[in-house]
Write a protein that holds these residues in place. Sequence first.
Motif, PDB file in Angstrom:
ATOM      1  N   ILE A   1       0.832  -1.221   0.000  1.00  0.00           N
ATOM      2  CA  ILE A   1       0.000   0.000   0.000  1.00  0.00           C
ATOM      3  C   ILE A   1       0.854   1.253   0.000  1.00  0.00           C
ATOM      4  O   ILE A   1       0.542   2.244  -0.652  1.00  0.00           O
ATOM      5  CB  ILE A   1      -0.968  -0.014   1.216  1.00  0.00           C
ATOM      6  CG1 ILE A   1      -2.147  -0.942   0.849  1.00  0.00           C
ATOM      7  CG2 ILE A   1      -1.490   1.376   1.570  1.00  0.00           C
ATOM      8  CD1 ILE A   1      -3.126  -1.156   1.948  1.00  0.00           C
ATOM      9  N   LEU A   2       1.981   1.159   0.752  1.00  0.00           N
ATOM     10  CA  LEU A   2       2.818   2.354   0.935  1.00  0.00           C
ATOM     11  C   LEU A   2       3.211   3.034  -0.376  1.00  0.00           C
ATOM     12  O   LEU A   2       3.006   4.264  -0.522  1.00  0.00           O
ATOM     13  CB  LEU A   2       4.071   1.985   1.763  1.00  0.00           C
ATOM     14  CG  LEU A   2       4.721   3.180   2.450  1.00  0.00           C
ATOM     15  CD1 LEU A   2       3.786   3.796   3.506  1.00  0.00           C
ATOM     16  CD2 LEU A   2       6.047   2.780   3.083  1.00  0.00           C
ATOM     17  N   PRO A   3       3.745   2.287  -1.384  1.00  0.00           N
ATOM     18  CA  PRO A   3       4.111   2.979  -2.644  1.00  0.00           C
ATOM     19  C   PRO A   3       2.914   3.684  -3.268  1.00  0.00           C
ATOM     20  O   PRO A   3       3.042   4.771  -3.818  1.00  0.00           O
ATOM     21  CB  PRO A   3       4.585   1.839  -3.552  1.00  0.00           C
ATOM     22  CG  PRO A   3       4.841   0.689  -2.672  1.00  0.00           C
ATOM     23  CD  PRO A   3       4.055   0.856  -1.417  1.00  0.00           C
ATOM     24  N   LEU A   4       1.771   2.969  -3.167  1.00  0.00           N
ATOM     25  CA  LEU A   4       0.578   3.598  -3.758  1.00  0.00           C
ATOM     26  C   LEU A   4       0.263   4.930  -3.102  1.00  0.00           C
ATOM     27  O   LEU A   4      -0.025   5.942  -3.755  1.00  0.00           O
ATOM     28  CB  LEU A   4      -0.637   2.679  -3.607  1.00  0.00           C
ATOM     29  CG  LEU A   4      -0.785   1.622  -4.702  1.00  0.00           C
ATOM     30  CD1 LEU A   4      -2.055   0.785  -4.442  1.00  0.00           C
ATOM     31  CD2 LEU A   4      -0.890   2.287  -6.083  1.00  0.00           C
ATOM     32  N   VAL A   5       0.340   4.879  -1.752  1.00  0.00           N
ATOM     33  CA  VAL A   5       0.065   6.113  -1.009  1.00  0.00           C
ATOM     34  C   VAL A   5       1.063   7.194  -1.423  1.00  0.00           C
ATOM     35  O   VAL A   5       0.700   8.357  -1.679  1.00  0.00           O
ATOM     36  CB  VAL A   5       0.132   5.858   0.516  1.00  0.00           C
ATOM     37  CG1 VAL A   5       0.071   7.184   1.297  1.00  0.00           C
ATOM     38  CG2 VAL A   5      -0.993   4.939   0.948  1.00  0.00           C
ATOM     39  N   MET A   6       2.352   6.728  -1.501  1.00  0.00           N
ATOM     40  CA  MET A   6       3.393   7.693  -1.882  1.00  0.00           C
ATOM     41  C   MET A   6       3.082   8.330  -3.240  1.00  0.00           C
ATOM     42  O   MET A   6       3.134   9.545  -3.435  1.00  0.00           O
ATOM     43  CB  MET A   6       4.766   6.995  -1.954  1.00  0.00           C
ATOM     44  CG  MET A   6       5.301   6.576  -0.599  1.00  0.00           C
ATOM     45  SD  MET A   6       5.862   7.980   0.374  1.00  0.00           S
ATOM     46  CE  MET A   6       7.478   8.205  -0.353  1.00  0.00           C
ATOM     47  N   MET A   7       2.735   7.428  -4.204  1.00  0.00           N
ATOM     48  CA  MET A   7       2.439   7.930  -5.552  1.00  0.00           C
ATOM     49  C   MET A   7       1.277   8.918  -5.527  1.00  0.00           C
ATOM     50  O   MET A   7       1.297   9.986  -6.175  1.00  0.00           O
ATOM     51  CB  MET A   7       2.098   6.772  -6.505  1.00  0.00           C
ATOM     52  CG  MET A   7       3.319   6.329  -7.296  1.00  0.00           C
ATOM     53  SD  MET A   7       3.018   4.738  -8.047  1.00  0.00           S
ATOM     54  CE  MET A   7       1.861   5.165  -9.307  1.00  0.00           C
TER      55      MET A   7
END
Length: 481
Positions: A2-8
């Motif tokens: 989830i983290l990369p998605l949130v970052m993006m």
Amino acid sequence: FILPLVMMGLVGAGMLTWVMIGRLKRASSELENREELSRHQALHDALSGLPNRHHFVERLQDALDGLIQSRNNGRVVVAYIDVDRFKDVNDTMGHQAGDALIMAVAQRLSVTLTPSDFLARFGGDEFAVLRRAVSADAAEELAQRLRSAFEDAFDVYGQHVRMTASIGIAMAPDHGASPQELMRHADIALYQGKNQGRDRAMLFCAEMAAEVEQRREIELDLEGAIQSNALHLHYQPLISCNSGKVTGVAALLRWRHPTRGDLSPAMFVPVAEEAGLMPALGTFVLTRAFEEAKLWPDLEVAINLSPVQFRHVDLVDLLKNLLKDHDVDPSRIVLEVTEGVLMESTERNRQILDAVRELGFKIALDDFGTGYSSLRYLCDFRFDKIKIDRAFVTGIHERKRAMTIIQSVVTLGRGLGMDIVAEGVETEAEASVMRLIGVTELQGFFFSHAVPSAKIAELVDAFGRPAADADTARVRREQRA
Ligand code: C2E
Ligand code: CA
């Protein structure tokens, strides 16, 4: 995961915000520019780029506020400048040339004034100047400076156009304390300058305001007088040089004012013309003169027409109706027009005059010798009569040059088949010279003042009796007086 998605998502949102902020910034600076522009437009005149009236009033208010605070001998001077006969340029050379002239005047005024003077354009051919000064002399200096701006010709599309201007000046604290008051007084001074023949600068004074007030009152009273029939006509006889008899009468408007006494048409006709009352007044005069003309089937009746009646009345229709209603022979009615009628909007007025002649009326060129007195008008339009103005008749026996001029006008006029009337004949000497020169009819106090219609028959009688010699003529005159 989830983290990369949130970052993006965050990065995306950040970029979006950044773009949005950029756009917003641009939009707001555009808005600022536009505001700046519209503020400029709100305060300036589009054609000349000069400050406009609104801007002028703001500055004037500031200057007046400054005057109160300074408490020394300072002055705030307001000058109105109006280009004389600007309309003629517009009419003869076209609107583009008119615009070019306005720009040339704006340019000329800008360079003529001092850097601290504030120049504005109020629209049309009207400019205004605001000057702060330490003494009252500044008004005179400004007047001279403004007049000097019109000394040289203006360049309009390569043509040199000479213009003059009328200037009205008022200053604080002498002539007012508010922008409105000062501007109104500068306007009154300007109006006076125009009235006195244009091409001059006038400084406001209290009498001017009183005169404007008086005109205003007369205007109001006159409206009532037309409606309540408080006006009437007097008639001044015209005497034939051939027979010595009365051949016609000239209708002259009279107004017995309830408080001011008898007023001269020379004073109230111009007020009526300006106040838009001339159509009503002129129609009254024509109607009354047609009615009374029936009293004298053998006389001509001359009636003055104002140029305004050509502009704002269907003159041909009006005359047709009067003929129908009153059954008067139109060849007995002489309509007097001044050359102004031929000068302005020439084609239309000429057509009207032609139509009026077509109806059978006679037309006289009035006040000859006062205006431009162009001989061209005599050749251009077939008048039935020329009326030589009193200015040319008074003291004629002692004025060689005037005599030569009249002589040639009479010769030309009679050669073209016109009758010539000399107005304002006051003495035997004047009458003799006029007869000698070849004038056909005489009008003036020497024979009779203008009298009520009821007195005309008596006058006709008196002049009809054969005069044995000059003495009886004198006695007859004395009897009448
Ligand atoms: P006008 O048509 O030239 O009329 C002659 C004026 O000179 C009259 O003045 C008359 O009283 C005056 N007058 C006549 N003989 C003599 C004289 O021997 N010596 C002197 N000093 N004056 C003499 P009034 O009645 O005051 O009229 C002035 C002007 O007002 C007229 O000049 C005419 O232009 C105008 N007016 C008069 N009645 C009317 C009218 O009904 N309609 C229009 N539009 N204008 C009118
Ligand atoms: Ca006249």
